[in-house]
Design a protein around this motif. Structure first.
Motif, PDB file in Angstrom:
ATOM      1  N   MET A 188      78.000  46.584  -0.479  1.00 12.58           N
ATOM      2  CA  MET A 188      78.532  46.101  -1.754  1.00 12.58           C
ATOM      3  C   MET A 188      78.984  44.651  -1.605  1.00 12.58           C
ATOM      4  O   MET A 188      79.733  44.323  -0.681  1.00 12.58           O
ATOM      5  CB  MET A 188      79.712  46.975  -2.194  1.00 12.58           C
ATOM      6  CG  MET A 188      80.266  46.624  -3.574  1.00 12.58           C
ATOM      7  SD  MET A 188      81.653  47.686  -4.046  1.00 12.58           S
ATOM      8  CE  MET A 188      80.847  49.289  -4.176  1.00 12.58           C
ATOM      9  N   THR A 189      78.525  43.789  -2.483  1.00 12.85           N
ATOM     10  CA  THR A 189      78.903  42.382  -2.415  1.00 12.85           C
ATOM     11  C   THR A 189      80.358  42.202  -2.865  1.00 12.85           C
ATOM     12  O   THR A 189      80.963  43.090  -3.451  1.00 12.85           O
ATOM     13  CB  THR A 189      78.001  41.524  -3.312  1.00 12.85           C
ATOM     14  OG1 THR A 189      78.242  41.872  -4.684  1.00 12.85           O
ATOM     15  CG2 THR A 189      76.524  41.752  -2.984  1.00 12.85           C
ATOM     16  N   THR A 190      80.885  41.005  -2.592  1.00 19.34           N
ATOM     17  CA  THR A 190      82.255  40.704  -3.011  1.00 19.34           C
ATOM     18  C   THR A 190      82.398  40.797  -4.523  1.00 19.34           C
ATOM     19  O   THR A 190      83.372  41.345  -5.044  1.00 19.34           O
ATOM     20  CB  THR A 190      82.651  39.299  -2.538  1.00 19.34           C
ATOM     21  OG1 THR A 190      82.584  39.245  -1.110  1.00 19.34           O
ATOM     22  CG2 THR A 190      84.066  38.960  -2.981  1.00 19.34           C
ATOM     23  N   ASP A 191      81.397  40.256  -5.247  1.00 19.30           N
ATOM     24  CA  ASP A 191      81.447  40.304  -6.710  1.00 19.30           C
ATOM     25  C   ASP A 191      81.453  41.744  -7.205  1.00 19.30           C
ATOM     26  O   ASP A 191      82.191  42.091  -8.144  1.00 19.30           O
ATOM     27  CB  ASP A 191      80.263  39.555  -7.319  1.00 19.30           C
ATOM     28  CG  ASP A 191      80.424  38.048  -7.214  1.00 19.30           C
ATOM     29  OD1 ASP A 191      81.549  37.596  -6.899  1.00 19.30           O
ATOM     30  OD2 ASP A 191      79.435  37.328  -7.444  1.00 19.30           O
ATOM     31  N   GLU A 192      80.616  42.588  -6.593  1.00 18.43           N
ATOM     32  CA  GLU A 192      80.561  43.995  -6.993  1.00 18.43           C
ATOM     33  C   GLU A 192      81.891  44.691  -6.718  1.00 18.43           C
ATOM     34  O   GLU A 192      82.363  45.478  -7.533  1.00 18.43           O
ATOM     35  CB  GLU A 192      79.430  44.702  -6.254  1.00 18.43           C
ATOM     36  CG  GLU A 192      78.036  44.284  -6.712  1.00 18.43           C
ATOM     37  CD  GLU A 192      76.943  44.848  -5.825  1.00 18.43           C
ATOM     38  OE1 GLU A 192      75.807  44.989  -6.298  1.00 18.43           O
ATOM     39  OE2 GLU A 192      77.235  45.144  -4.640  1.00 18.43           O
ATOM     40  N   GLN A 193      82.486  44.371  -5.575  1.00 22.46           N
ATOM     41  CA  GLN A 193      83.765  44.971  -5.229  1.00 22.46           C
ATOM     42  C   GLN A 193      84.855  44.548  -6.207  1.00 22.46           C
ATOM     43  O   GLN A 193      85.684  45.366  -6.630  1.00 22.46           O
ATOM     44  CB  GLN A 193      84.167  44.569  -3.804  1.00 22.46           C
ATOM     45  CG  GLN A 193      85.484  45.177  -3.327  1.00 22.46           C
ATOM     46  CD  GLN A 193      85.423  46.689  -3.309  1.00 22.46           C
ATOM     47  OE1 GLN A 193      84.484  47.284  -2.778  1.00 22.46           O
ATOM     48  NE2 GLN A 193      86.427  47.334  -3.895  1.00 22.46           N
ATOM     49  N   GLN A 194      84.830  43.283  -6.590  1.00 25.28           N
ATOM     50  CA  GLN A 194      85.843  42.797  -7.531  1.00 25.28           C
ATOM     51  C   GLN A 194      85.661  43.432  -8.906  1.00 25.28           C
ATOM     52  O   GLN A 194      86.643  43.787  -9.568  1.00 25.28           O
ATOM     53  CB  GLN A 194      85.791  41.272  -7.626  1.00 25.28           C
ATOM     54  CG  GLN A 194      86.329  40.578  -6.388  1.00 25.28           C
ATOM     55  CD  GLN A 194      86.317  39.074  -6.511  1.00 25.28           C
ATOM     56  OE1 GLN A 194      85.380  38.491  -7.074  1.00 25.28           O
ATOM     57  NE2 GLN A 194      87.325  38.423  -5.983  1.00 25.28           N
TER      58      GLN A 194
END
Length: 274
Positions: A1-7
């Motif tokens: 999971m990318t940082t953007d997805e996590q956020q």
């Protein structure tokens, strides 16, 4: 999971959690009913915020969408988020926090802030409200600028005093530079809120009272606070040299504190003021 997805995932979970804690009765809504989750429904937050229910659902689901700051502000209002919660949501969505605080009216410094000012003892210090009203000060600041305690409360505003009080002009060794700096800092802070009556009225009064203010206001100068040396020509203590610093209590971000720390010679002279 990318940082953007996590956020996005965290933002959706955060909004759902906040929605589930809302008291329906405080919104004038009937109980959720047997078998229904507590809190408000998505459709109700959609209605209160003016955001489509589909868009709000996607937001809670962490979909790859790009909500505007206006949308997030509206959702934050509908969810009755605190300042810290609002800032958290904005940060997760990639926006800068909404600092400083709510910009609410502050007439008098909160008690714990005043106690802090008093504890600074020999260091002159004062507290500013969002409109730059002087909301509190300590004995050392009153010794530096006695008028702060006697001026009409309506006029106890740093910007007003800088441009209208002859005692301030004579006290400041560099009135021209300091007045320009203060005005640029003021504009940077309150520019987005000039539609508010408090700020509009203050600017209007200053435009009428001071040609220098009017000329500089119309130049639209903007600047940030900088810790720097400040020199005062005190009528009885003579030349005083301080460095001034700004801070904001983390639990009272609508109030900014300005503290003066003195050089060795000034400390000696200032200590004998009583």
């Amino acid at each position: 999971m990318t940082t953007d997805e996590q956020q996005r995932k965290e933002l959706g979970a955060f909004l759902r959690a906040r929605r589930s804690t809302l008291d329906r009765a405080s919104f004038g809504l009937p109980p959720a009913g047997r078998g229904r989750a507590a809190g408000l429904r998505r459709e109700e937050i959609s209605y209160l915020s003016g955001v489509s229910v589909t868009w709000y659902t996607w937001l809670e689901q962490g979909r790859d969408i790009n909500p505007s700051r206006q949308v997030l502000d509206a959702v934050a209002t509908a969810l009755r988020l605190t300042v810290a919660e609002h800032d958290y949501a904005l940060t997760l969505a990639g926006f800068a926090p909404s600092r400083p605080g709510t910009h609410s009216a502050v007439a008098t410094a909160p008690a714990h802030v005043q106690r802090f000012l008093d504890a600074l003892d020999e260091h002159p210090a004062y507290a500013l409200a969002p409109d730059w009203g002087i909301a509190g000060w300590n004995a050392a600041y009153e010794a530096l600028y006695p008028n702060v305690a006697t001026v009409d409360p309506e006029d106890r505003n740093l910007l007003w005093l800088i441009f209208t009080d002859p005692a301030v002009r004579s006290l400041l060794d560099d009135w021209d530079d300091t007045s320009r700096r203060f005005l640029a800092e003021f504009r940077a802070e309150v520019g987005p809120r000039l539609g508010d009556t408090r700020y509009r009225d203050l600017v209007g009064r200053l435009m009428d009272a001071s040609g220098e203010f009017r000329e500089r206001w119309e130049s639209h100068g903007v600047g940030g606070f900088e810790s720097r040396e400040r020199v005062f020509q005190h009528p009885t203590l003579g030349r005083l040299v301080f460095e001034h610093h700004q801070m904001r209590p983390s639990d009272q971000t609508d109030v900014q504190l300005v503290v003066y720390t003195a050089d060795a010679e000034t400390r000696k002279r200032f200590a004998k003021r009583g």
